[in-house]
Scaffold this motif. Structure first.
Motif, PDB file in Angstrom:
ATOM      1  N   GLY A 201      40.810  43.449  43.986  1.00 35.91           N
ATOM      2  CA  GLY A 201      40.477  42.926  42.661  1.00 35.91           C
ATOM      3  C   GLY A 201      39.467  43.769  41.920  1.00 35.91           C
ATOM      4  O   GLY A 201      39.604  44.012  40.707  1.00 35.91           O
ATOM      5  N   VAL A 202      38.444  44.244  42.613  1.00 31.63           N
ATOM      6  CA  VAL A 202      37.386  45.032  41.966  1.00 31.63           C
ATOM      7  C   VAL A 202      37.928  46.347  41.415  1.00 31.63           C
ATOM      8  O   VAL A 202      37.702  46.677  40.238  1.00 31.63           O
ATOM      9  N   PRO A 203      38.665  47.156  42.203  1.00 33.54           N
ATOM     10  CA  PRO A 203      39.198  48.398  41.617  1.00 33.54           C
ATOM     11  C   PRO A 203      40.233  48.150  40.522  1.00 33.54           C
ATOM     12  O   PRO A 203      40.345  48.953  39.588  1.00 33.54           O
ATOM     13  N   LEU A 204      40.972  47.054  40.592  1.00 31.51           N
ATOM     14  CA  LEU A 204      41.900  46.741  39.504  1.00 31.51           C
ATOM     15  C   LEU A 204      41.138  46.394  38.229  1.00 31.51           C
ATOM     16  O   LEU A 204      41.500  46.849  37.127  1.00 31.51           O
ATOM     17  N   ASP A 205      40.087  45.596  38.376  1.00 37.16           N
ATOM     18  CA  ASP A 205      39.260  45.280  37.212  1.00 37.16           C
ATOM     19  C   ASP A 205      38.686  46.563  36.597  1.00 37.16           C
ATOM     20  O   ASP A 205      38.655  46.728  35.365  1.00 37.16           O
ATOM     21  N   ALA A 206      38.247  47.484  37.463  1.00 44.24           N
ATOM     22  CA  ALA A 206      37.658  48.737  36.984  1.00 44.24           C
ATOM     23  C   ALA A 206      38.688  49.581  36.246  1.00 44.24           C
ATOM     24  O   ALA A 206      38.357  50.249  35.249  1.00 44.24           O
ATOM     25  N   ALA A 207      39.947  49.561  36.718  1.00 49.46           N
ATOM     26  CA  ALA A 207      41.004  50.339  36.055  1.00 49.46           C
ATOM     27  C   ALA A 207      41.225  49.852  34.629  1.00 49.46           C
ATOM     28  O   ALA A 207      41.449  50.659  33.707  1.00 49.46           O
ATOM     29  N   PHE A 208      41.158  48.549  34.411  1.00 48.50           N
ATOM     30  CA  PHE A 208      41.315  47.996  33.064  1.00 48.50           C
ATOM     31  C   PHE A 208      40.060  48.247  32.229  1.00 48.50           C
ATOM     32  O   PHE A 208      40.137  48.553  31.031  1.00 48.50           O
ATOM     33  N   ASP A 209      38.876  48.135  32.867  1.00 54.01           N
ATOM     34  CA  ASP A 209      37.624  48.337  32.135  1.00 54.01           C
ATOM     35  C   ASP A 209      37.529  49.747  31.570  1.00 54.01           C
ATOM     36  O   ASP A 209      36.955  49.953  30.479  1.00 54.01           O
ATOM     37  N   ARG A 210      38.084  50.723  32.305  1.00 54.57           N
ATOM     38  CA  ARG A 210      37.974  52.113  31.864  1.00 54.57           C
ATOM     39  C   ARG A 210      38.693  52.371  30.538  1.00 54.57           C
ATOM     40  O   ARG A 210      38.373  53.330  29.836  1.00 54.57           O
TER      41      ARG A 210
END
Length: 315
Positions: A201-210
């Motif tokens: 979940g954390v790396p997926l959230d980061a991918a969208f945040d970028r």
């Protein structure tokens, strides 16, 4: 009455004479006679009448023989079982796994393992990571395969491979015409995926945040396979692990997700108990099955070279 006395009594009943019983048990005839006399003295009644030089069992002996024979048949069954276990012809192996490795890795693994050990009973349970770790600790399962992190003392987790997150959609979706799927492509889609609390979940959230987008989940899942019927029903596009062989399922298309987000597959065993020979054996089969996966199911990692080394050792 002890087991040796019962064994001699049973041999006499089955052979009919003291001499034959002695030969059957590879002891002397006087030794057989001595044990029989002692047994009759203990019981307080005769087991045989001696008529014309032959032994004739009494009614009491007939009753006793029924149970004595049953007991020794069970002992012979246990003895045979022990020999077959020693020769690895039978046994028990208990595996706990999440859905992705159950679909993608275990069929080839078990085909290879059971070819060598057809008599071994395999129990396969589909378990979440938390329950898998608990059952490893208490000894309810022998090894596990999971896509989630295990952070439990006395439980060992070995990284076997990584796989990338993919987008799963209906086969007639406009997104199916794209080579890769990005967060921007999902802006107007109902997103089916893991929650932010999940390992991925954390790396997926980061991918969208970028790219300045929130990862807004329309339908949250905990198991990748749960997304399949939802996508087939047209309820949204799923971001799930790429290990499951999605192309085997009708009505869906799978595309790589960019930026790349990885998930790990780990082999979980007890850190307090030595691994059985079957666990060690099937672990090699698991690594070989992973090495044979299609290239699009795996992502480069240190686990790849480890699997190659394991396969080389077996050849």
């Amino acid at each position: 009455m002890n087991a040796r006395q019962l064994e001699i009594f049973r041999a006499i009943m089955r052979s009919g004479t003291l001499t034959s019983a002695a030969q059957l048990l590879n002891v002397s005839q006087p030794a057989i006679s001595k044990v029989l006399r002692h047994l009759e003295d203990q019981l307080g009644y005769k087991l045989f009448e001696r008529v014309g030089g032959r032994l004739h069992p009494t009614a009491e002996a007939q009753l006793l023989f029924i149970n004595a024979d049953r007991v020794f048949r069970e002992i012979e069954t246990v003895r045979d079982l022990a020999i077959r276990i020693r020769e690895r012809r039978i046994g028990l192996l208990r595996i706990g796994a999440s859905a992705p490795p159950s679909f993608a890795v275990l069929p080839a693994t078990l085909a290879a393992f059971r070819k060598r050990h057809p008599g071994v009973k395999v129990i396969l349970r589909t378990l979440p990571a938390e329950e898998l770790a608990e059952k490893i600790l208490v000894g309810d399962i022998d090894l596990g395969l999971t896509m989630s992190s295990i952070r439990v003392p006395m439980v060992q987790a070995e990284l076997l491979m990584t796989t990338r997150v993919v987008a799963l959609m209906q086969e007639d979706s406009p997104l199916a015409r794209k080579a890769v799927i990005t967060p921007a492509d999902l802006a107007d889609q109902v997103l089916i995926s893991y929650g932010s609390h999940a390992d991925v979940g954390v790396p997926l959230d980061a991918a969208f945040d970028r790219v300045g987008m929130p990862r807004t989940i329309g339908i949250e899942i905990s198991l990748a396979i749960s997304a399949l019927p939802l996508v087939q029903a047209g309820l949204g596009v799923a971001l799930v692990d790429g290990l499951l062989p999605w192309t085997r399922f009708p009505g869906v298309t799978v595309r790589p997700f960019e930026p790349r987000v990885l998930m790990s597959l780990s082999l979980v065993t007890s850190g307090t108990r030595p691994a059985s020979r079957f666990v060690r054996d099937i672990s090699d089969d698991i690594r070989a099955a992973i090495a044979a996966l299609p290239a699009d199911a795996t992502a480069p990692s240190v686990a790849t070279s480890r699997s190659d080394r394991s396969r080389a050792r077996r050849t």
